[in-house]
Each structure stands twice: as structure tokens, then as C-alpha cells.
Design an enzyme around this catalytic site. Structure first.
Site, PDB file in Angstrom:
ATOM      1  N   SER A   9       1.333   7.534   3.923  1.00 54.03           N
ATOM      2  CA  SER A   9       0.471   7.688   2.748  1.00 54.03           C
ATOM      3  C   SER A   9       0.117   9.155   2.545  1.00 54.03           C
ATOM      4  O   SER A   9      -0.557   9.774   3.380  1.00 54.03           O
ATOM      5  CB  SER A   9      -0.822   6.878   2.911  1.00 54.03           C
ATOM      6  OG  SER A   9      -1.772   7.308   1.945  1.00 54.03           O
ATOM      7  N   GLN A  22      -1.856  10.225   0.332  1.00 58.36           N
ATOM      8  CA  GLN A  22      -3.296  10.324   0.062  1.00 58.36           C
ATOM      9  C   GLN A  22      -4.048  10.514   1.373  1.00 58.36           C
ATOM     10  O   GLN A  22      -4.962  11.341   1.473  1.00 58.36           O
ATOM     11  CB  GLN A  22      -3.784   9.061  -0.647  1.00 58.36           C
ATOM     12  CG  GLN A  22      -3.231   8.930  -2.055  1.00 58.36           C
ATOM     13  CD  GLN A  22      -3.533   7.584  -2.678  1.00 58.36           C
ATOM     14  OE1 GLN A  22      -4.110   6.703  -2.040  1.00 58.36           O
ATOM     15  NE2 GLN A  22      -3.140   7.413  -3.918  1.00 58.36           N
ATOM     16  N   ASP A  78       6.286   5.092  -6.398  1.00 58.03           N
ATOM     17  CA  ASP A  78       5.714   4.903  -7.738  1.00 58.03           C
ATOM     18  C   ASP A  78       6.771   4.614  -8.801  1.00 58.03           C
ATOM     19  O   ASP A  78       6.439   4.204  -9.917  1.00 58.03           O
ATOM     20  CB  ASP A  78       4.903   6.140  -8.149  1.00 58.03           C
ATOM     21  CG  ASP A  78       3.612   6.257  -7.347  1.00 58.03           C
ATOM     22  OD1 ASP A  78       3.194   5.248  -6.735  1.00 58.03           O
ATOM     23  OD2 ASP A  78       3.030   7.349  -7.319  1.00 58.03           O
TER      24      ASP A  78
END
Ligand code: S3P
Length: 430
Positions: free
Chosen positions: A168, A170, A316
Site C-alpha cells: 500500500s 498510502q 486503480d
């Protein structure tokens, strides 16, 4: 449902034209957050117009950060590492990026803050970001099953050497941002390489970040300096037009100012391998990020198998790749994509159910999808499930369907791309 939230898409003959992309969402979030804790005034142009990045700005204002926005330009007054205690919970809206990455900064602030979000965000896993930040010394409480809201009491942090269990970007950025406030050298290592905008943005703001193999490290106590920057065009937004062009052999599309960071550009390789002609010219570097002009021509698409590190790199773009898969010759198989189940919607389920609505055969697996090629789609009522990428992916599939398609909950596109439907209409030839 309000009329604005239903979009009708008619079939197209091909995709032709040139367009400019909205500012990249991942980079806009990071620039705004780092600008808030830098010394001086940061000026950003082509800042993402999506609701997610607006959520980041709203949270920053609540934390005492002054900013002014004119269309897609934003100037942000940096507070030099110290934010102000918020008077109420921070509303992250639909934005997982806001909640997770801001947590890294809040972990280093000597006050308590609460981060909350909408129904979709309230279902998303947060233990992945809470675990390393707790190890660094922040106190973090979460809701049931480690879901939001998050309550963070920050303060003095100590550096950690953290092996991330989940790929990840993020979380990687959150840990590095927290590392700014820590004593010692913070290191993160990821299971597979994810987008590196956090590392690049920290450097752009003057921090020294070392990158090694699948990891990055950074000494605490560094100060950041404001920048003036143009945000590159969002390649995940470009993905919808690239895949739309791929549906028609006669398509010809040009997109200038597109982000070309290799950790984000894997879709180009996949579409080229599937048969599209794609070239990139006018490459330049903006604050460490590569930007270029993409020219794409359609063709009869072959198939693709996406697995392992490639799945993480394309995470994405998978919804739109899956949405065009029935129209490819050999179909598309997606493996190792369990993360898609905890995005803004359960994207594996949303893709499968909407493809079936359009008459396609799909095999849904726990961590992926198998979509045979050579299928014909028909117009249908699509349920976006409030997920921007599902709404936009199926608007693309609708271009190759027989009959009209109604995208229900189409206004979700505004999370990352408010002008999407108008831009799609401007390049769809009929
Ligand atoms: C993002 C990382 C990815 C991606 C999201 C944006 C980022 O999420 O899906 O849209 O900007 O770092 P994860 O970090 O959950 O993989």
C-alpha cells in the site's frame, strides 16, 4: 436518484481527439499535505479537481492551515511542521488517501484528532496504517473491526524499521510522513513495489530520502521548504480514455502533460502487449515526476493475464481494463487482486455484476476475475455503487455495447474527475 447522477452513454464508432488531464490525485494529496507542514507558501497549478483532494484541503483548514483556491490552482501557507488542534472531527469524505496519509502527519502532532468519512470509507480497513504508527509511539483508537473513525493522539515519535504486510503506497507514505517527526532513521519495506509519489514529493519539498530495493528510509527532524509546482496529468484518469481508444481500431488519441512515473504507467505496457500502438514524446521531469505526451491508436485487442506485482502496479486501472475485457479477442484474467475488495466498493463484485448486466460471462474469484474475450455487450442499467472508478469504467464499456447504457450513481465520478463525462463525449465519435 437525481438526474445528475444518471448518465446515458450511447455506443461510439471510435475515439478521436486530444485532451488535457486533470491533476493527478495521488500527487495532489501528497503535495497539499507536505505543503501544510513546510516552511513558506506553496503554489500548485493543475491541482486535482476531484472531491477527494478537496477533502484533504478541508481537513487541512481544520488543522489551522491557510489556503486559497482558484479553479485548479491552490496556494497553501505552510505551518512548518506544527499543525493546530482541530475543533471538530476531520471529514475525509470518500477519501482513503486523506485518512491514511494524514494519519502519518497527525501521529507527530501533540494533540488528539479524530478522522471520519462517508459510508464507503467507514467500511475500509485502517489497521494497516494504525499498526506502524502505534509502533512509532502514536496512540490510535479505531471503530469496530479496525474501521474508521480513527482517533489519533500524537506526539514524540521514534523511528521504526517496518516491513509492510500489505502492498500500500498510502501506508508507505504515512509511515514516511510520520518519520519526519521521529527520532532516528525510519525505514519501510514493501512486499512489492508500489507508487513512489511519497518519496518523490518529500524530496521535492527538500527532504533527503534514500531509496533501496523495495524500501525507502529517511532521517527524522528534517524541515520541508515550500515549492511552486504543476501537478502532472492523472494517468489513472487517462486510463479510461486509453481503454476506450483500445476498443476501436480507428481510434487516435493524444493526451499531453500526462504523468509517466514508471510505478504508475504499467497500463501502457499492458495495452501495447494487447496490440495498441502507444508512443510517448516530450518527456520532461517536474519536481522528480516524469511527464509526457501520450499518443494512442486502437487495434483489435488480444488478451492479458495480470498477476503478482503487476496487479499491485495496476490496481486503480483494473476496473476499466476488466470492463473492456469482453471486447478483447482472448479475454483478461486478473489474479492476486484481493485488495480490490476493500476499495471504495468491493470492485471485484461490482465489476462482475455490472459486466453480467451487460450480458457478459464472467468468473468471479476471491482474489480476481476471469473474463472471456470475443463477447458482445448490450446496453444496461449500471450500478456504480457510489464508486468513481466503476462509474467511469462502465461508461467506457458502454461505448462498445449494442444500445444505450444508463450509469446510475454517475456523479461518483466527481470523486476523482468531475469533468469526465463531458470529456468522454468530446472524444467519442458517432
Ligand atoms: C494510492 C494508493 C492506492 C490506490 C489509491 C491511491 C496512493 O491505494 O488504490 O487510489 O495515492 O497512494 P493503496 O495504498 O490502498 O494500495
Amino acid at each position: 436518484m437525481s438526474p445528475a447522477s444518471i448518465q446515458t452513454i450511447r455506443p461510439a464508432r471510435n475515439i478521436c481527439g486530444s485532451l488535457r488531464l486533470p491533476g493527478d490525485k495521488s500527487i495532489s494529496h501528497r503535495y497539499a499535505m507536505l505543503a501544510a507542514i513546510a516552511d513558506g507558501e506553496t503554489k500548485l497549478t493543475n491541482f486535482s479537481t476531484g472531491a477527494d483532494c478537496a477533502s484533504t484541503l478541508v481537513c487541512l483548514r481544520e488543522l489551522g492551515v491557510g489556503w486559497e483556491r482558484k479553479e485548479n490552482s491552490v496556494s497553501i501557507q505552510g505551518r512548518g511542521l506544527a499543525l493546530e488542534a482541530p475543533g471538530r472531527p476531520l471529514d475525509c469524505g470518500n477519501s482513503g488517501s486523506t485518512m491514511r496519509m494524514l494519519s502519518g502527519i497527525l501521529a507527530g502532532q501533540p494533540f488528539t484528532s479524530e478522522l471520519a468519512g462517508d459510508d464507503s470509507l467507514s467500511r475500509r480497513p485502517m489497521a494497516r496504517v494504525a499498526a506502524p504508527l502505534r509502533m512509532m509511539g502514536a496512540q490510535i483508537d479505531m471503530g469496530t473491526n479496525d474501521r474508521p473513525p480513527l482517533r489519533i493522539t500524537g506526539g514524540r515519535l521514534k523511528a521504526i524499521d517496518y516491513k509492510m504486510p500489505v502492498a500500500s503506497a498510502q501506508v508507505k507514505s504515512a509511515v514516511l510522513f510520520a518519520g519526519l517527526f521521529a527520532t532516528g532513521e525510519t525505514r519501510v519495506e514493501e512486499p512489492v513495489h508500489t507508487r513512489d509519489h511519497g518519496e518523490i514529493a518529500l524530496r521535492a519539498f527538500g527532504a533527503q530520502v534514500n531509496v533501496h530495493g523495495k524500501g525507502a528510509s529517511m532521517a527524522g527532524g528534517q524541515r520541508l521548504s515550500a515549492i511552486e509546482a504543476q501537478v502532472p496529468g492523472d494517468l489513472s484518469s487517462a486510463a479510461f480514455f486509453l481503454c476506450a481508444a483500445g476498443l476501436f481500431p480507428e481510434s487516435e488519441l493524444i493526451m499531453s502533460g500526462a504523468l509517466m512515473n514508471p510505478t504508475r504507467a504499467r497500463l501502457l505496457d499492458v495495452l501495447i502487449a494487447m496490440g495498441m500502438k502507444i508512443s510517448v514524446t516530450q518527456l520532461e521531469e517536474l519536481h522528480g515526476e516524469l511527464v509526457g505526451t501520450v499518443r494512442a491508436q486502437g487495434d483489435d485487442l488480444k488478451g492479458a493475464v495480470i498477476a503478482g506485482a503487476e496487479t499491485a502496479a495496476l490496481i486503480d486501472e483494473i476496473p476499466v481494463l476488466a470492463a473492456i475485457a469482453p471486447c478483447s479477442r482472448d479475454g483478461v484474467e486478473i489474479r492476486d487482486a484481493a485488495e480490490l475488495r476493500v476499495k471504495e466498493s468491493d470492485r471485484i463484485a461490482a465489476i462482475a455484476s455490472n459486466l453480467r448486466r451487460m450480458g457478459a460471462k464472467v468468473e468471479e474469484r476471491q482474489d480476481g476475475l476471469k473474463i472471456p474475450g470475443g463477447q458482445t455487450l448490450h446496453g444496461a442499467e449500471i450500478d456504480s455503487q457510489g464508486d468513481h472508478r466503476i462509474a467511469m469504467a462502465f461508461a467506457v464499456a458502454a461505448l462498445r455495447a449494442h444500445g444505450e447504457t444508463a450509469i446510475m450513481g454517475a456523479d461518483a465520478a466527481a470523486i476523482s474527475y468531475p469533468g469526465f463525462f463531458a470529456t468522454l463525449e468530446s472524444v467519442a465519435q458517432r
